[in-house]
Design an enzyme around this catalytic site. Structure first.
Site, PDB file in Angstrom:
ATOM      1  N   LYS A  62      22.376  20.371  33.360  1.00 30.30           N
ATOM      2  CA  LYS A  62      22.087  21.217  32.183  1.00 30.30           C
ATOM      3  C   LYS A  62      21.143  20.529  31.188  1.00 30.30           C
ATOM      4  O   LYS A  62      21.507  20.290  30.032  1.00 30.30           O
ATOM      5  CB  LYS A  62      23.384  21.583  31.463  1.00 30.30           C
ATOM      6  CG  LYS A  62      24.382  22.363  32.288  1.00 30.30           C
ATOM      7  CD  LYS A  62      25.557  22.819  31.426  1.00 30.30           C
ATOM      8  CE  LYS A  62      26.550  23.647  32.180  1.00 30.30           C
ATOM      9  NZ  LYS A  62      27.322  22.925  33.187  1.00 30.30           N
ATOM     10  N   ASP A  65      15.995  19.595  26.302  1.00 25.25           N
ATOM     11  CA  ASP A  65      15.256  18.686  25.415  1.00 25.25           C
ATOM     12  C   ASP A  65      13.896  19.323  25.164  1.00 25.25           C
ATOM     13  O   ASP A  65      13.671  20.465  25.571  1.00 25.25           O
ATOM     14  CB  ASP A  65      15.147  17.292  26.091  1.00 25.25           C
ATOM     15  CG  ASP A  65      15.065  16.162  25.065  1.00 25.25           C
ATOM     16  OD1 ASP A  65      14.278  16.292  24.109  1.00 25.25           O
ATOM     17  OD2 ASP A  65      15.784  15.160  25.225  1.00 25.25           O
ATOM     18  N   THR A 124      30.264  29.871  29.943  1.00 20.35           N
ATOM     19  CA  THR A 124      31.344  30.836  30.199  1.00 20.35           C
ATOM     20  C   THR A 124      32.615  30.522  29.411  1.00 20.35           C
ATOM     21  O   THR A 124      33.528  31.325  29.352  1.00 20.35           O
ATOM     22  CB  THR A 124      31.684  30.882  31.706  1.00 20.35           C
ATOM     23  OG1 THR A 124      31.757  29.536  32.183  1.00 20.35           O
ATOM     24  CG2 THR A 124      30.643  31.615  32.487  1.00 20.35           C
ATOM     25  N   ARG A 216      38.518  24.130  39.584  1.00 24.45           N
ATOM     26  CA  ARG A 216      39.959  23.879  39.595  1.00 24.45           C
ATOM     27  C   ARG A 216      40.804  24.791  40.479  1.00 24.45           C
ATOM     28  O   ARG A 216      41.772  24.286  41.071  1.00 24.45           O
ATOM     29  CB  ARG A 216      40.474  23.854  38.143  1.00 24.45           C
ATOM     30  CG  ARG A 216      40.037  22.593  37.426  1.00 24.45           C
ATOM     31  CD  ARG A 216      40.108  22.709  35.920  1.00 24.45           C
ATOM     32  NE  ARG A 216      39.107  23.630  35.412  1.00 24.45           N
ATOM     33  CZ  ARG A 216      38.882  23.875  34.119  1.00 24.45           C
ATOM     34  NH1 ARG A 216      39.593  23.262  33.210  1.00 24.45           N
ATOM     35  NH2 ARG A 216      37.936  24.720  33.749  1.00 24.45           N
TER      36      ARG A 216
HETATM   37  O1  C5P Z   1      37.209  24.447  37.213  1.00 23.75           O
HETATM   38  P1  C5P Z   1      36.276  25.593  36.958  1.00 23.75           P
HETATM   39  O2  C5P Z   1      36.276  26.627  38.091  1.00 23.75           O
HETATM   40  O3  C5P Z   1      36.460  26.219  35.600  1.00 23.75           O
HETATM   41  O4  C5P Z   1      34.827  24.914  36.994  1.00 23.75           O
HETATM   42  C1  C5P Z   1      33.658  25.596  36.629  1.00 23.75           C
HETATM   43  C2  C5P Z   1      32.494  24.673  36.746  1.00 23.75           C
HETATM   44  O5  C5P Z   1      31.321  25.391  36.384  1.00 23.75           O
HETATM   45  C3  C5P Z   1      32.551  23.444  35.836  1.00 23.75           C
HETATM   46  O6  C5P Z   1      31.989  22.373  36.565  1.00 23.75           O
HETATM   47  C4  C5P Z   1      31.658  23.798  34.664  1.00 23.75           C
HETATM   48  O7  C5P Z   1      30.971  22.691  34.148  1.00 23.75           O
HETATM   49  C5  C5P Z   1      30.649  24.746  35.311  1.00 23.75           C
HETATM   50  N1  C5P Z   1      30.011  25.703  34.402  1.00 23.75           N
HETATM   51  C6  C5P Z   1      30.717  26.620  33.660  1.00 23.75           C
HETATM   52  N2  C5P Z   1      30.062  27.495  32.816  1.00 23.75           N
HETATM   53  C7  C5P Z   1      28.734  27.458  32.729  1.00 23.75           C
HETATM   54  C8  C5P Z   1      28.006  26.523  33.493  1.00 23.75           C
HETATM   55  C9  C5P Z   1      28.696  25.673  34.333  1.00 23.75           C
HETATM   56  O8  C5P Z   1      31.935  26.679  33.747  1.00 23.75           O
HETATM   57  N3  C5P Z   1      28.100  28.334  31.959  1.00 23.75           N
END
Ligand code: C5P
Length: 238
Positions: A62, A65, A124, A216
């Site tokens: 992500k 800059d 999200t 997760r």
């Molecule tokens: O454990 P979980 O299913 O919530 O993981 C979601 C993954 O997606 C995490 O690694 C998080 O950093 C990434 N992510 C997110 N929302 C975003 C971009 C990336 O949850 N907008």
């Protein structure tokens, strides 16, 4: 062949945990996401290891800059062989366009496949109260997400990361030739953890997502392979 629409998030500190999970998931999962937690603790070795197993990689760092720094940072990362890399859309049109142009030029110069460049719209995990705290109260989150997605597309970015709840609107506004990657995926009944704007795997795909990023619900499951296979069964044929 594994369904490449499922990207499993390797949110771990230790290489040993990654090896255990990836080995356990075996051929059922082809695509993995390496994010800040893992990259900052283990570094590039984890990408080399995943590549040696012929896995695909979404390098989720992500970047955000000024245009020159972001574009050059992406070019440094491109040598690691990730299939997808990302930046924040809130870095603005000039930053996104500079990054997209530079990545295209540099991959052509090196004669390698250009990684897909994806822009994060609004995380999200951002809920209504976070949103108001940021001072955007009067604008709907979804309207801002669509605005950023259209801006990313006009800057030459290949797609966006967004909540599954916004995938349909993005698809309608940005057309079919635009990737939508959705984290915030929770199978029915799963713990939502710190996510907010979530949906089930099947609903996300039906609403237009190309890829599901799931952490997760798989990595913390008692039996990760079982959890992954249930999700794969849910999305089969969609
Ligand atoms: O454990 P979980 O299913 O919530 O993981 C979601 C993954 O997606 C995490 O690694 C998080 O950093 C990434 N992510 C997110 N929302 C975003 C971009 C990336 O949850 N907008």
């Amino acid at each position: 062949m594994a369904d490449e629409r499922l990207i499993v998030a390797l949110d771990f500190h230790h290489f040993g945990d990654v090896k255990k999970l990836v080995t356990e998931l075996g051929d059922s999962v082809k695509f993995y996401k390496v994010g800040m937690e893992l990259f900052y603790s283990v570094g590039t070795d984890v990408l080399d290891w995943l590549k040696s197993l012929d896995k695909k990689i979404f390098l989720d760092l992500k970047l955000c800059d000024i245009p020159n720094t972001t574009a050059n940072g992406l070019c440094s990362l491109m040598n690691l062989g990730a299939d997808i890399m990302n930046i924040h859309a809130t870095g603005g049109f000039t930053m996104m366009k500079t990054a997209a142009d530079k990545l295209r030029e540099e991959s052509a110069r090196l004669g390698i496949a250009k990684p897909k460049l994806i822009a994060v719209t609004i995380l999200t995990s951002i809920n209504q109260s976070d949103w108001e705290g940021l001072g955007y109260g009067a604008t709907e989150i979804s309207a801002q997400v669509v605005r950023l997605a259209k801006l990313a597309k006009s800057a030459g970015v290949d797609g966006v990361v967004a909540s599954p709840q916004e995938a349909k609107l993005i698809r309608e506004n940005c057309g079919d030739d635009f990737l939508i990657i959705t984290p915030g995926i929770r199978p029915a009944g799963a713990d939502i953890n710190d996510q907010s704007r979530i949906s089930t795997p099947a609903a996300a795909l039906k609403n237009g997502a190309n890829y599901l990023v799931i952490g997760r619900p798989i990595t913390k499951a008692e039996n990760p392979k079982d959890a992954a296979q249930k999700i794969l069964a849910e999305i089969k044929g969609i």
